[in-house]
Write a protein that holds these residues in place. Structure first.
Motif, PDB file in Angstrom:
ATOM      1  N   ALA A  85       0.835  -1.203   0.000  1.00 45.49           N
ATOM      2  CA  ALA A  85       0.000   0.000   0.000  1.00 45.49           C
ATOM      3  C   ALA A  85       0.865   1.247   0.000  1.00 45.49           C
ATOM      4  O   ALA A  85       1.798   1.348   0.785  1.00 45.49           O
ATOM      5  N   PRO A  86       0.567   2.204  -0.891  1.00 41.84           N
ATOM      6  CA  PRO A  86       1.290   3.469  -0.849  1.00 41.84           C
ATOM      7  C   PRO A  86       0.850   4.288   0.350  1.00 41.84           C
ATOM      8  O   PRO A  86      -0.163   3.995   0.943  1.00 41.84           O
ATOM      9  N   PRO A  87       1.549   5.355   0.801  1.00 43.99           N
ATOM     10  CA  PRO A  87       2.554   6.026  -0.011  1.00 43.99           C
ATOM     11  C   PRO A  87       3.885   5.305  -0.030  1.00 43.99           C
ATOM     12  O   PRO A  87       4.144   4.539   0.881  1.00 43.99           O
ATOM     13  N   PRO A  88       4.723   5.568  -1.064  1.00 41.81           N
ATOM     14  CA  PRO A  88       4.459   6.537  -2.127  1.00 41.81           C
ATOM     15  C   PRO A  88       3.520   5.969  -3.188  1.00 41.81           C
ATOM     16  O   PRO A  88       3.418   4.750  -3.334  1.00 41.81           O
ATOM     17  N   ILE A  89       2.860   6.846  -3.904  1.00 43.09           N
ATOM     18  CA  ILE A  89       2.035   6.401  -5.019  1.00 43.09           C
ATOM     19  C   ILE A  89       2.937   5.921  -6.143  1.00 43.09           C
ATOM     20  O   ILE A  89       2.663   4.919  -6.790  1.00 43.09           O
ATOM     21  N   LEU A  90       4.027   6.657  -6.378  1.00 45.47           N
ATOM     22  CA  LEU A  90       5.006   6.278  -7.394  1.00 45.47           C
ATOM     23  C   LEU A  90       6.391   6.242  -6.757  1.00 45.47           C
ATOM     24  O   LEU A  90       6.760   7.143  -6.006  1.00 45.47           O
ATOM     25  N   SER A  91       7.138   5.211  -7.084  1.00 43.32           N
ATOM     26  CA  SER A  91       8.534   5.103  -6.664  1.00 43.32           C
ATOM     27  C   SER A  91       9.355   4.937  -7.939  1.00 43.32           C
ATOM     28  O   SER A  91       9.295   3.890  -8.591  1.00 43.32           O
ATOM     29  N   ILE A  92      10.103   5.979  -8.305  1.00 48.29           N
ATOM     30  CA  ILE A  92      10.696   6.078  -9.644  1.00 48.29           C
ATOM     31  C   ILE A  92      12.205   5.964  -9.569  1.00 48.29           C
ATOM     32  O   ILE A  92      12.852   6.544  -8.694  1.00 48.29           O
ATOM     33  N   SER A  93      12.770   5.227 -10.526  1.00 47.73           N
ATOM     34  CA  SER A  93      14.215   5.094 -10.629  1.00 47.73           C
ATOM     35  C   SER A  93      14.645   5.356 -12.066  1.00 47.73           C
ATOM     36  O   SER A  93      13.829   5.664 -12.927  1.00 47.73           O
ATOM     37  N   GLY A  94      15.941   5.198 -12.337  1.00 46.72           N
ATOM     38  CA  GLY A  94      16.447   5.438 -13.687  1.00 46.72           C
ATOM     39  C   GLY A  94      16.557   6.928 -13.976  1.00 46.72           C
ATOM     40  O   GLY A  94      16.880   7.726 -13.106  1.00 46.72           O
ATOM     41  N   ARG A  95      16.251   7.306 -15.184  1.00 47.95           N
ATOM     42  CA  ARG A  95      16.310   8.720 -15.599  1.00 47.95           C
ATOM     43  C   ARG A  95      14.963   9.372 -15.270  1.00 47.95           C
ATOM     44  O   ARG A  95      14.167   9.702 -16.142  1.00 47.95           O
ATOM     45  N   TYR A  96      14.759   9.584 -13.999  1.00 47.03           N
ATOM     46  CA  TYR A  96      13.440   9.933 -13.489  1.00 47.03           C
ATOM     47  C   TYR A  96      13.018  11.374 -13.728  1.00 47.03           C
ATOM     48  O   TYR A  96      11.827  11.693 -13.684  1.00 47.03           O
ATOM     49  N   LEU A  97      13.946  12.296 -13.973  1.00 47.47           N
ATOM     50  CA  LEU A  97      13.577  13.707 -14.085  1.00 47.47           C
ATOM     51  C   LEU A  97      12.543  13.991 -15.180  1.00 47.47           C
ATOM     52  O   LEU A  97      11.592  14.750 -14.943  1.00 47.47           O
ATOM     53  N   PRO A  98      12.671  13.428 -16.395  1.00 47.03           N
ATOM     54  CA  PRO A  98      11.642  13.702 -17.411  1.00 47.03           C
ATOM     55  C   PRO A  98      10.238  13.311 -16.958  1.00 47.03           C
ATOM     56  O   PRO A  98       9.269  14.028 -17.264  1.00 47.03           O
ATOM     57  N   LEU A  99      10.108  12.204 -16.230  1.00 48.64           N
ATOM     58  CA  LEU A  99       8.784  11.813 -15.747  1.00 48.64           C
ATOM     59  C   LEU A  99       8.294  12.771 -14.662  1.00 48.64           C
ATOM     60  O   LEU A  99       7.107  13.112 -14.620  1.00 48.64           O
ATOM     61  N   LEU A 100       9.187  13.238 -13.812  1.00 46.57           N
ATOM     62  CA  LEU A 100       8.785  14.204 -12.785  1.00 46.57           C
ATOM     63  C   LEU A 100       8.312  15.511 -13.423  1.00 46.57           C
ATOM     64  O   LEU A 100       7.298  16.086 -13.007  1.00 46.57           O
ATOM     65  N   TYR A 101       9.036  15.988 -14.439  1.00 45.39           N
ATOM     66  CA  TYR A 101       8.617  17.215 -15.126  1.00 45.39           C
ATOM     67  C   TYR A 101       7.244  17.021 -15.775  1.00 45.39           C
ATOM     68  O   TYR A 101       6.385  17.904 -15.720  1.00 45.39           O
ATOM     69  N   HIS A 102       7.060  15.878 -16.388  1.00 45.85           N
ATOM     70  CA  HIS A 102       5.797  15.559 -17.058  1.00 45.85           C
ATOM     71  C   HIS A 102       4.649  15.501 -16.043  1.00 45.85           C
ATOM     72  O   HIS A 102       3.571  16.086 -16.256  1.00 45.85           O
ATOM     73  N   LEU A 103       4.868  14.824 -14.931  1.00 42.83           N
ATOM     74  CA  LEU A 103       3.835  14.680 -13.908  1.00 42.83           C
ATOM     75  C   LEU A 103       3.515  16.012 -13.249  1.00 42.83           C
ATOM     76  O   LEU A 103       2.339  16.398 -13.133  1.00 42.83           O
ATOM     77  N   VAL A 104       4.538  16.736 -12.820  1.00 40.10           N
ATOM     78  CA  VAL A 104       4.306  18.005 -12.124  1.00 40.10           C
ATOM     79  C   VAL A 104       3.650  19.022 -13.059  1.00 40.10           C
ATOM     80  O   VAL A 104       2.772  19.777 -12.643  1.00 40.10           O
ATOM     81  N   SER A 105       4.070  19.042 -14.329  1.00 40.36           N
ATOM     82  CA  SER A 105       3.447  19.949 -15.297  1.00 40.36           C
ATOM     83  C   SER A 105       1.955  19.677 -15.415  1.00 40.36           C
ATOM     84  O   SER A 105       1.146  20.609 -15.523  1.00 40.36           O
ATOM     85  N   THR A 106       1.585  18.414 -15.395  1.00 40.89           N
ATOM     86  CA  THR A 106       0.168  18.054 -15.470  1.00 40.89           C
ATOM     87  C   THR A 106      -0.572  18.461 -14.205  1.00 40.89           C
ATOM     88  O   THR A 106      -1.694  18.973 -14.262  1.00 40.89           O
ATOM     89  N   LEU A 107       0.057  18.249 -13.064  1.00 46.39           N
ATOM     90  CA  LEU A 107      -0.590  18.564 -11.788  1.00 46.39           C
ATOM     91  C   LEU A 107      -0.900  20.049 -11.635  1.00 46.39           C
ATOM     92  O   LEU A 107      -1.972  20.427 -11.134  1.00 46.39           O
ATOM     93  N   ILE A 108       0.028  20.905 -12.071  1.00 46.75           N
ATOM     94  CA  ILE A 108      -0.152  22.346 -11.834  1.00 46.75           C
ATOM     95  C   ILE A 108      -0.915  23.037 -12.956  1.00 46.75           C
ATOM     96  O   ILE A 108      -1.274  24.206 -12.832  1.00 46.75           O
ATOM     97  N   ALA A 109      -1.163  22.310 -14.047  1.00 44.36           N
ATOM     98  CA  ALA A 109      -1.863  22.905 -15.190  1.00 44.36           C
ATOM     99  C   ALA A 109      -3.375  22.788 -15.010  1.00 44.36           C
ATOM    100  O   ALA A 109      -3.877  22.029 -14.179  1.00 44.36           O
ATOM    101  N   GLU A 110      -4.118  23.554 -15.810  1.00 45.41           N
ATOM    102  CA  GLU A 110      -5.569  23.414 -15.839  1.00 45.41           C
ATOM    103  C   GLU A 110      -5.928  22.038 -16.399  1.00 45.41           C
ATOM    104  O   GLU A 110      -5.218  21.514 -17.256  1.00 45.41           O
ATOM    105  N   PRO A 111      -6.999  21.420 -15.936  1.00 41.27           N
ATOM    106  CA  PRO A 111      -7.983  21.947 -14.980  1.00 41.27           C
ATOM    107  C   PRO A 111      -7.668  21.617 -13.514  1.00 41.27           C
ATOM    108  O   PRO A 111      -8.478  21.891 -12.637  1.00 41.27           O
TER     109      PRO A 111
END
Length: 238
Positions: free
Chosen positions: A64-90
Motif C-alpha cells: 500500500a502506498p505512499p508513495p504512489i510512485l517510486s521512480i528510478s532510472g532517468r526519473y527527471l523527465p517523468l517528474l517534469y511531465h507529472l508536475v506539469s500536469t498537476l499544476i496545469a488546468e484543470p
C-alpha cells in the motif's frame, strides 16, 4: 465535522503532540479531517495510463502506498511531465518538491508536456505553486524538510492557500521518508529513453550514411518510457 467532533479531534491531537513526531501529527490530522477514509489520503494521478499502472502494481504486490510512485532510472523527465500536469488546468494543484540532489529545474516545467487538455495548446503553468526545498543529504535532514514543508503548506501564510495541495515529491530521499512520489536510485518504475530500432542486418555503409539524417530525426523524436513489472507508460517531450 461538527463543533463537538472537532473539539474531540483537537483534544486527541494535542494529547499526541508530546509522544509523536510532527509527521505523525500531520498524518493524524489528515485522517481526522477526511473521516478516516484512507483512500482520500492518496491523491489521484491525473494521467490515466500512469494511474492504471500504479493501481495494478499495488494490487499485484499487495502493498500500500505512499508513495504512489517510486521512480528510478532517468526519473527527471517523468517528474517534469507529472508536475506539469498537476499544476496545469484543470487541476491547478500545489506541489512540494524536496530535492536532496539539487537536480530539479523548475523552468523545465514550462516546456514539459501536460496531458490535461491535449486537444488545445497548453497554457503556461503557474510556477508560483511549485515549492522546492533543497535540504542537505541525509535521512534526518530530508525528513525534517518534508515535515517543515507539510507544516508550512497546512498552516503557513503562503500564496497557494486557494489551491489544493496534491502532495510531496522527494528526490534522493531514501526509503524512510514519507512522500506521495519518491525518485532515486531504487524504485519499481524505471524510466529510460524509448528504444529505437537499429539499422537492418546487411545494410551497407553507403546506405547507412545516406539514411543517417532520417535516422537522426527518428532518434531525436524518441520519447520516454516508464517500465514496471505490470506495464509501461510512454510519452514524448514537446
Amino acid at each position: 465535522m461538527n463543533a463537538a467532533a472537532a473539539k474531540h479531534v483537537g483534544a486527541r491531537l494535542l494529547g499526541e503532540v508530546e509522544e509523536g513526531s510532527l509527521e505523525e501529527l500531520l498524518e493524524s490530522l489528515k485522517t481526522s479531517l477526511t473521516g478516516g477514509n484512507s483512500s482520500t489520503l492518496r491523491p489521484e494521478i491525473p494521467i490515466p495510463a500512469l494511474a492504471n499502472i500504479a493501481t495494478r502494481y499495488y494490487k499485484a504486490t499487495h502493498s500500500a502506498p505512499p508513495p504512489i510512485l517510486s521512480i528510478s532510472g532517468r526519473y527527471l523527465p517523468l517528474l517534469y511531465h507529472l508536475v506539469s500536469t498537476l499544476i496545469a488546468e484543470p487541476h491547478n494543484y500545489t506541489i512540494v518538491i524536496v530535492d536532496a540532489e539539487s537536480r530539479f529545474d523548475v523552468t523545465r516545467l514550462v516546456s514539459s508536456p501536460s496531458t490535461s487538455n491535449p486537444s488545445h495548446p497548453a497554457q503556461p503553468p503557474d510556477l508560483r505553486h511549485v515549492y522546492v526545498y533543497r535540504p542537505a543529504r541525509g535521512q534526518e535532514q530530508i525528513r525534517a524538510a518534508v515535515e517543515a514543508a507539510g507544516e508550512y503548506m497546512l498552516y503557513g501564510s503562503h500564496g497557494s492557500r486557494a489551491q489544493e495541495w496534491w502532495g510531496t515529491v522527494v528526490i534522493g530521499g531514501g526509503i524512510n521518508v514519507r512522500a506521495e512520489v519518491k525518485a532515486g536510485w531504487k524504485g519499481w518504475l524505471a524510466v529510460q529513453r524509448e528504444e529505437v530500432n537499429g539499422f537492418p542486418a546487411g545494410i551497407s555503409v553507403e546506405e547507412a550514411l545516406r539514411d543517417r539524417n532520417a535516422r537522426q530525426e527518428v532518434v531525436d523524436g524518441a520519447g520516454w518510457v516508464a517500465k514496471s513489472r505490470v506495464g509501461a507508460y510512454v510519452w514524448k517531450d514537446v
